[in-house]
Design a protein around this motif. Structure first.
Motif, mmCIF file in Angstrom:
data_model
loop_
_atom_site.group_PDB
_atom_site.id
_atom_site.type_symbol
_atom_site.label_atom_id
_atom_site.label_comp_id
_atom_site.label_asym_id
_atom_site.label_seq_id
_atom_site.Cartn_x
_atom_site.Cartn_y
_atom_site.Cartn_z
ATOM 1 N N GLU A 24 0.745 -1.220 -0.021
ATOM 2 C CA GLU A 24 0.125 -0.132 0.028
ATOM 3 C C GLU A 24 0.811 1.303 0.124
ATOM 4 O O GLU A 24 0.474 2.343 -0.229
ATOM 5 N N SER A 25 2.156 1.177 0.457
ATOM 6 C CA SER A 25 2.869 2.547 0.517
ATOM 7 C C SER A 25 4.418 2.245 0.442
ATOM 8 O O SER A 25 4.737 1.083 0.380
ATOM 9 N N PHE A 38 -3.813 4.365 4.310
ATOM 10 C CA PHE A 38 -2.256 4.601 4.171
ATOM 11 C C PHE A 38 -1.981 4.616 2.618
ATOM 12 O O PHE A 38 -0.823 4.422 2.417
ATOM 13 N N PRO A 97 -1.090 1.034 13.769
ATOM 14 C CA PRO A 97 -0.643 2.439 13.713
ATOM 15 C C PRO A 97 -1.412 3.291 13.379
ATOM 16 O O PRO A 97 -1.354 4.785 13.909
HETATM 17 O O1 GYE Z 1 3.422 3.679 8.389
HETATM 18 C C1 GYE Z 1 2.462 2.717 6.336
HETATM 19 C C2 GYE Z 1 2.060 1.477 6.076
HETATM 20 O O2 GYE Z 1 2.584 -0.454 9.711
HETATM 21 C C3 GYE Z 1 4.160 0.964 10.297
HETATM 22 O O3 GYE Z 1 1.949 0.901 7.176
HETATM 23 C C4 GYE Z 1 3.372 0.501 9.286
HETATM 24 C C5 GYE Z 1 2.468 1.501 8.550
HETATM 25 C C6 GYE Z 1 3.320 2.587 7.714
HETATM 26 O O4 GYE Z 1 1.301 1.381 5.096
HETATM 27 O O5 GYE Z 1 3.210 3.597 5.474
#
Ligand code: GYE
Length: 339
Positions: free
Chosen positions: A60-61, A219, A191
């Motif tokens: 996702e990120s 996210f 988170p």
């Molecule tokens: O901050 C975010 C990701 O779980 C720390 O998950 C992780 C988080 C993070 O999608 O960007």
């Protein structure tokens, strides 16, 4: 925060966490060395090779991509046979993956729970099959801490607090109302819950700082953009965006620019993660402050897995060390940034 003011589920989680000893990552000597082969414990790995099933949240990120890369590279380096799955941010997919790892009789199951609740049944199945579980990055909310050996990851409440403290500092001595919009992470994810709570806790001291709207952007960059577009339409005034991760902040920047406003100037932006794209936007003045969350958990995870397989005691909680970045610090750190 006094535990009596927390809702019961949060309180349970808080108490469970407080009861476990917090040990800094630095205490893990030889972390990531990959050296030393652990004795076989009867898994399907064959010989000395440790087999790990890892159920990842998704892609996702930028943080998640860096985390996946770290886990895959560290497994290869440590001689761990890694079975890896991507759940596309769906709990049911993660549960399926964990069940398949149990069936395959892997030595260790590691996973980053997409949401906090709903894991007890499947983790009990792993426990009954004698397969130890390591929580990576995100926590679960369960009173039964025997369902996992250890939890490796950041303190998200502290991250939220750091974001809030910076904002309090920025507006110190001012009493005019400050309208904050919050882009939350995935609903029900550790988170998202903790970063919200930590930020609220830190900003409580300044009653003029007010969260006027708060919604999940899951996210993702597209989620952050969409929610920000709606906020820009519905809110008469927005002074600050607090995004639970860089990707959502980057999406919000697109929405702000499309609305003819200047991100980082007309609207102050704070986020969490400090991935390359976030740091680049920070150094360029489009974000104002980023709280770091370290995705490079692979070396520590492999080290913990080997210890668990060898029957050694490991701390119930392993925290990662993190810092914060303003615009000048981001420009300085960028050239040597790994992710
Ligand atoms: O901050 C975010 C990701 O779980 C720390 O998950 C992780 C988080 C993070 O999608 O960007």
């Amino acid at each position: 925060m006094s535990t009596t003011t927390l809702p019961s589920s949060t309180r349970r989680r808080f108490l469970a966490r407080a009861a476990t000893a917090a040990v800094l990552a630095t205490a893990l000597a030889a972390c990531g060395s990959g050296g030393g082969s652990a004795p076989a414990a009867g898994g399907s790995g064959g010989g000395d090779k440790l087999t790990m099933g890892f159920a990842q949240v998704g892609a996702e990120s930028g943080w998640r991509t860096a985390n996946t890369k770290s886990i895959q590279e560290s497994a290869a380096k440590a001689g761990v046979d890694l079975k890896f799955s991507d759940a596309q941010q769906k709990q049911e997919n993660q549960i399926k993956a964990i069940r398949s790892y149990i069936q395959q009789k892997v030595d260790i199951i590691a996973f980053s729970p997409v949401v906090e609740t709903g894991w007890d049944a499947v983790l009990l199945e792993a426990k009954r099959a004698n397969i130890p579980v390591i929580l990576t990055d995100r926590a679960i909310d369960s009173p039964d801490t025997s369902l996992y050996k250890t939890f490796l990851g950041s303190d998200f409440t502290v991250e939220g607090k750091k974001a809030g403290e910076w904002l309090v500092q920025k507006y110190q001595g001012k009493t005019d109302p400050v309208a904050i919009v919050e882009l939350q992470g995935t609903t029900g994810a550790a988170p998202a819950i903790d970063r919200k709570e930590g930020f609220a806790e830190a900003t409580k001291v300044a009653p003029n700082l007010k969260v006027v709207a708060s919604q999940t952007g899951d996210f993702t960059r597209s989620g952050g953009k969409q929610v920000m577009e709606a906020f820009l339409k519905s809110q008469p005034k927005i002074d600050v965006v607090y995004a639970h991760n860089d990707d959502m902040a980057l999406g919000a920047i697109e929405a702000i620019e499309a609305a003819g406003k200047v991100p980082g100037k007309d609207i102050t932006i704070i986020s969490v993660d400090a991935v390359k794209d976030g740091m680049t936007a920070l150094a360029a003045g489009k974000i104002n402050y980023i709280v770091e969350c370290n995705p490079l958990l692979g070396p520590q995870l492999m080290d913990l897995a080997k210890k668990v397989k060898a029957g050694q005691e490991v701390p119930k909680r392993v925290l990662t060390e993190e810092t914060t970045f303003d615009q000048a610090k981001a420009a300085e750190a960028l050239p040597s940034r790994q992710y």
